[in-house]
Motif scaffolding. Structure first.
Motif, PDB file in Angstrom:
ATOM      1  N   ALA A  12     -33.889   1.078 -25.945  1.00 12.02           N
ATOM      2  CA  ALA A  12     -32.433   1.085 -26.112  1.00 12.02           C
ATOM      3  C   ALA A  12     -31.936  -0.199 -26.758  1.00 12.02           C
ATOM      4  CB  ALA A  12     -31.758   1.276 -24.756  1.00 12.02           C
ATOM      5  N   GLY A  13     -32.869  -1.166 -26.917  1.00 10.76           N
ATOM      6  CA  GLY A  13     -32.501  -2.423 -27.575  1.00 10.76           C
ATOM      7  C   GLY A  13     -32.288  -3.590 -26.643  1.00 10.76           C
ATOM      8  N   TYR A  14     -32.786  -3.490 -25.406  1.00 11.68           N
ATOM      9  CA  TYR A  14     -32.553  -4.549 -24.423  1.00 11.68           C
ATOM     10  C   TYR A  14     -33.850  -4.922 -23.723  1.00 11.68           C
ATOM     11  CZ  TYR A  14     -27.970  -2.723 -25.481  1.00 11.68           C
ATOM     12  OH  TYR A  14     -26.863  -2.302 -26.148  1.00 11.68           O
ATOM     13  N   GLU A  15     -33.780  -5.896 -22.836  1.00  4.20           N
ATOM     14  CA  GLU A  15     -34.996  -6.391 -22.176  1.00  4.20           C
ATOM     15  C   GLU A  15     -34.855  -6.296 -20.664  1.00  4.20           C
ATOM     16  OE1 GLU A  15     -37.599 -10.536 -21.695  1.00  4.20           O
ATOM     17  OE2 GLU A  15     -35.671 -10.545 -22.736  1.00  4.20           O
ATOM     18  N   LEU A  16     -35.862  -5.704 -20.017  1.00  8.48           N
ATOM     19  CA  LEU A  16     -35.888  -5.591 -18.561  1.00  8.48           C
ATOM     20  C   LEU A  16     -36.725  -6.722 -17.982  1.00  8.48           C
ATOM     21  CD1 LEU A  16     -36.232  -2.511 -16.339  1.00  8.48           C
ATOM     22  CD2 LEU A  16     -37.966  -4.263 -16.120  1.00  8.48           C
ATOM     23  N   VAL A  17     -36.209  -7.370 -16.931  1.00  5.42           N
ATOM     24  CA  VAL A  17     -36.926  -8.470 -16.272  1.00  5.42           C
ATOM     25  C   VAL A  17     -37.262  -8.023 -14.853  1.00  5.42           C
ATOM     26  CG1 VAL A  17     -36.879 -10.892 -15.580  1.00  5.42           C
ATOM     27  CG2 VAL A  17     -35.644 -10.151 -17.625  1.00  5.42           C
ATOM     28  N   ALA A  18     -38.557  -7.833 -14.574  1.00  2.00           N
ATOM     29  CA  ALA A  18     -38.998  -7.382 -13.244  1.00  2.00           C
ATOM     30  C   ALA A  18     -38.969  -8.549 -12.267  1.00  2.00           C
ATOM     31  CB  ALA A  18     -40.406  -6.805 -13.322  1.00  2.00           C
ATOM     32  N   PRO A  19     -38.472  -8.338 -11.043  1.00  2.00           N
ATOM     33  CA  PRO A  19     -38.424  -9.416 -10.048  1.00  2.00           C
ATOM     34  C   PRO A  19     -39.797  -9.703  -9.470  1.00  2.00           C
ATOM     35  CG  PRO A  19     -37.695  -7.375  -9.053  1.00  2.00           C
ATOM     36  CD  PRO A  19     -37.967  -7.073 -10.495  1.00  2.00           C
ATOM     37  N   ALA A  20     -40.011 -10.966  -9.092  1.00  2.00           N
ATOM     38  CA  ALA A  20     -41.251 -11.320  -8.391  1.00  2.00           C
ATOM     39  C   ALA A  20     -41.139 -10.864  -6.950  1.00  2.00           C
ATOM     40  CB  ALA A  20     -41.489 -12.827  -8.456  1.00  2.00           C
ATOM     41  N   GLU A  21     -42.252 -10.471  -6.367  1.00  2.00           N
ATOM     42  CA  GLU A  21     -42.248  -9.973  -4.987  1.00  2.00           C
ATOM     43  C   GLU A  21     -42.177 -11.119  -3.992  1.00  2.00           C
ATOM     44  OE1 GLU A  21     -42.071  -6.829  -4.116  1.00  2.00           O
ATOM     45  OE2 GLU A  21     -42.068  -6.198  -6.204  1.00  2.00           O
ATOM     46  N   GLY A  22     -41.517 -10.846  -2.868  1.00  2.00           N
ATOM     47  CA  GLY A  22     -41.523 -11.787  -1.742  1.00  2.00           C
ATOM     48  C   GLY A  22     -40.706 -13.036  -1.948  1.00  2.00           C
ATOM     49  N   LYS A  23     -39.735 -13.004  -2.858  1.00  2.00           N
ATOM     50  CA  LYS A  23     -38.962 -14.208  -3.124  1.00  2.00           C
ATOM     51  C   LYS A  23     -37.882 -14.419  -2.081  1.00  2.00           C
ATOM     52  CE  LYS A  23     -37.527 -13.314  -7.226  1.00  2.00           C
ATOM     53  NZ  LYS A  23     -36.887 -13.486  -8.529  1.00  2.00           N
TER      54      LYS A  23
END
Length: 858
Positions: free
Chosen positions: A63-74
């Motif tokens: 779609a033209g954008y960037e997904l940032v996955a969260p780190a676990e256990g933060k």
């Protein structure tokens, strides 16, 4: 199904969020997705057997954008840097704006200055120098376009993907103006080369480089102001994150070692000294402290912590030394869960936002068509290409769907954040909207309106004083584990009654207890405590106290007769007492035009007595846990929007059934999980706070949507030239750009007005005041209380903190005849309100026993 939240980079307006939603809904296995432009987060529910993070990332990238996955256990310590992204974005926009201003001002001056009588720059005036003027404006405009290159990168990328957004409008409009300016430059060059001075003079006034520069600069300014305002909407989360200290002091082999909080493990012994923040959730194993938990619970007074007390990460030890054992770390801490809860609420959409979403989804393509139609209409109407072109550009730059898209999420962000500051955690935008529709509030009784544990409320002694009678009763009841027995022992302890040796204890189920108590004469005496039938069966007459028993029964209290040596010596009443703020809370809800209902499993007589004390509209008694939800359902079937307030496992189903479920914060995990709203302070007063906050937030959203709609409904026709034929009024593209930029800012600023929301106080005490819940006297003025000796002001020395205030209040408040205490730490004064005469010596002794110096009564 898996539910996760991700950051999304690259969004510039609400149309971007809708584009991502559409793209992800096409992915097989994705059940639900909500993208929030205001928070730049995406919440998605999907089948983990069919969908992975990589698949989601590819869809967002498509779609033209960037997904940032969260780190676990933060935990909060690791999440805090994410908040810096907004600050960095603001700083970037600020630099872009000032760079644009640097080059735009000379462009604007050379183009518009002479029109308002300002002197032209030497060497650029007149038709002979028009080529130099055009080239100067061209080379000054190019740096502005480079500074705003993100408009073009994002705008054309989304346009080519057939998902145009607000940047597409700016990119198309300014690019068209720039290309036309270059065309004009060539026309000027041609005229000069062929000696066509008419051509040169004509095109010399049709350069629109200044429009390109000013539009980009104003839109960048709007973006910067919007980013700053949006940053303020998330201040609540920022403040929560700042509560968690970056380092902790851990006890290892007898030595205090400073380590990053992220490295603390469950079971570690953590040292918290005076003035330090508590890094993790834990249990006190050594020491004593006075802990400020106000940012987490909204409770202003510090809480005393001793061995066995629980500690919450982010709270501060105001006084004392605490050694605690870590029980929850990282994302498992209460602070992290609160942060996640608020973030989730801010990421969700309220139903009221659906209309704005539907409009925003088709808005940009329609605007482009309107712009083209405007161009063709005026050109075909004989007004010339130049005139038609300017009209079309104005339509493009004034039409921004951002105001529509920001109307709901910004208000929800501020509303949920403000709720968190008051100890009211709202789980979703839907719950927040539903709060505004509630017209009926249903309370569970035990533990919600009442304390949940019995207490001695009345004592009548016949043959000896009350204190001695309580000592005898507590001595025998101390051998029992019955809740009524615990209430009697607690009452005796509060009054300082001594405990005597008891023996031959016997509990008669459903009747009472009996045994031998060794009194001060050194001899054992038979004592019996129980109901009337028990004592009568023992041949002891109870007629003298039957009227008391009947009266207390009408008030929903349990009466216990006390006999010593076979003679009736007194009677006491035990009841589950009302919480201090229950009565004023019910009254406030009724002033808010809410119907108040109480559900309880108690006998009808007891329930009605409590209902009368509270002034409740409807009491439903003898309700089984499994039928509570049915009672809620009945109200809903009658057209009521119901909020259910409860704290126990038996309330869980009813909380789910209600339109809004509210769980008292000290309730069970099951109740909290089932609820839409969590009242962290365990204070029923916060029910009205939650309802008022819902009302204010939804009103704010409606205001935002109204102005956003009105802006576009009126702005686009004016930009297209609707007022030109009749009034000769047309909109310059630069003015259109300014209007577009500030429309979004105005919506966000309106949402920020919610930051001024304050929880109403009630008839109960203010901070620093202890008031007994049994106060039923009429009100008198302060002067009258002084004249009658009902109020005394004590001078006290030695108090240094709120912990000291708490000790003095507790010591004075425990005295018989003391109705209320208010301590002024700064002045060293304590104002004591009395219900009966209390000597100065008794007050002085209480202050001294608390550890402070009594300096007299004023």
């Amino acid at each position: 199904m898996q539910e996760k939240r991700y950051d999304v980079n690259g969004m510039t307006c609400t149309a971007c969020a809708l584009t991502i939603e559409k793209q992800l809904k096409k992915v097989e296995g994705v059940q639900q997705v909500a993208v929030n432009y205001a928070t730049e987060k995406m919440q998605v529910t999907y089948d983990e057997t069919k969908v992975s993070v990589d698949i989601l990332a590819d869809a967002v990238r498509g779609a033209g954008y960037e997904l940032v996955a969260p780190a676990e256990g933060k935990g909060p310590q690791e999440e805090a840097p994410l908040m810096k992204k907004q600050e960095e974005h603001q700083e970037q926009l600020k630099k872009r704006f000032w760079t644009s201003v640097l080059f735009t001002l000379p462009v604007f001056y050379t183009a518009m200055g002479p029109m308002v009588g300002l002197p032209q720059v030497p060497g650029l005036a007149g038709d002979r120098n028009v080529m130099l003027l055009a080239l100067t404006q061209l080379f000054l405009t190019i740096p502005v376009m480079l500074a705003g290159r993100e408009f073009y990168i994002t705008g054309f990328k989304t346009l080519f993907k057939r998902n145009p957004n607000m940047d597409s409008l700016v990119a198309v409009g300014t690019s068209a103006a720039f290309v036309y300016g270059v065309y004009v430059l060539y026309a000027i060059a041609y005229g000069l080369g062929h000696g066509d001075h008419m051509e040169v003079s004509h095109y010399g006034h049709e350069l629109y480089f200044e429009s390109v520069a000013v539009i980009l600069t104003l839109v960048t300014l709007g973006k910067y102001m919007e980013a700053r305002a949006k940053g303020k909407t998330s201040e609540a989360i920022q403040k929560l994150m700042e509560l968690a200290p970056e380092e902790a002091v851990v006890l290892k082999e007898g030595q205090e070692v400073r380590v990053p909080t992220a490295n603390v493990r469950v079971g570690d012994r953590v040292v918290v000294k005076q003035g330090q923040k508590i890094p993790v959730d834990g249990t006190v194993v050594e020491g004593y402290g006075s802990v400020d938990e106000s940012m987490l619970t909204g409770e202003s007074l510090p809480v005393e912590k001793t061995v066995g007390s629980g500690l919450v990460a982010g709270s501060m030890n105001k006084a004392g030394y605490l050694l605690c054992e870590a029980t929850r770390i990282g994302e498992d801490t209460t602070l992290s869960k609160i942060i996640h809860l608020v973030e989730n609420a801010q990421s969700t959409k309220a139903p009221i936002a659906k209309l704005a979403d539907r409009i925003s989804g088709v808005f940009v393509p329609i605007v482009i068509l309107i712009s083209l139609g405007t161009l063709l209409f005026w050109w075909a109407g004989g007004y010339g290409f130049n005139f038609a072109f300017i009209m079309a550009i104005s339509v493009l730059v004034i039409s921004c769907p951002c105001a529509l898209g920001l109307a709901t999420p910004t208000a929800i962000m501020v509303g949920t954040g403000k709720g968190a500051q008051h100890g009211v955690l709202i789980k979703s935008g839907e719950a927040l909207e539903m709060l505004a529709q509630v017209d009926t509030v249903v309370f569970d009784k035990t533990g919600t309106l009442t304390s949940g544990s019995p207490a001695v409320t009345d004592v009548r002694a016949l043959l000896r004083d009350e204190k001695e009678l309580m000592a005898i009763a507590a001595s025998l009841e101390g051998m029992s584990e019955h809740p009524l027995s615990e209430a009697i022992v607690q009452k005796a302890g509060e009054e300082g009654s001594p405990l005597y040796k008891a023996s031959d204890f016997e509990a008669l189920v459903g009747q009472g207890v009996r045994g031998q108590v060794e009194l001060p004469d050194g001899k054992p005496h038979p004592v019996a405590i129980g109901n009337a039938s028990m004592l009568e069966a023992m041949g002891i007459g109870v007629e003298e106290c039957l009227k008391d028993a009947d009266r207390w029964s009408e008030e929903g209290k349990t009466s216990l007769f006390i006999a010593v040596d076979g003679k009736l010596e007194g009677i006491l009443a035990v009841a589950d007492t009302l919480k201090e703020k229950s009565v004023p809370t019910v009254a406030r809800l009724q002033r808010m035009k809410k119907k108040v209902v109480m559900l309880t499993g108690d006998h009808r007589k007891t329930a009605e007595a409590i209902g009368r004390q509270l002034g409740i509209d409807q009491v439903v008694s003898q309700v089984l846990p499994e039928t509570k939800a049915l009672e809620i359902q009945k109200l809903q079937q009658g057209g009521r929007k119901v909020a259910m307030v409860g704290d126990g496992i038996n309330d869980a189903v009813a909380l789910v059934q209600a339109d809004v479920g509210m769980a008292i914060g000290n309730g069970t995990d099951v109740a909290i999980e089932s609820a839409d709203v969590i009242l962290m302070r365990s204070d029923v007063e916060d029910v009205s706070t939650a309802l008022r906050l819902g009302d204010k937030t939804i009103l704010n959203i409606k205001q935002n949507l109204f102005w956003a709609f009105i802006y576009n409904v009126l702005g686009i026709p004016v930009a297209a030239g609707a007022l030109y034929l009749g009034l000769g009024i047309r909109l310059n593209p630069m003015i259109a750009a300014a209007a577009m930029s500030f429309s979004s800012v105005s919506v966000v600023l309106n949402a920020l007005r919610l930051k001024r929301f304050k929880a109403e106080g009630n008839a109960g005490p203010a901070v620093g005041t202890v008031r007994k819940a049994t106060d039923t006297r009429g009100t008198t003025s302060r002067e009258e209380r002084k004249d009658q000796g009902m109020e005394k002001t004590l001078k006290i020395e030695g108090m240094s903190c709120m912990h000291c205030v708490g000790r003095v209040e507790k010591a004075l408040g425990a005295l018989e005849g003391v109705d209320a205490v208010k301590v002024d730490l700064e002045k060293g004064l304590a104002v004591v309100t009395l219900s009966k005469s209390v000597s100065d010596d008794i007050l002085a002794d209480a202050v001294k026993e608390a550890g402070y110096e009594f300096k007299g009564v004023f």
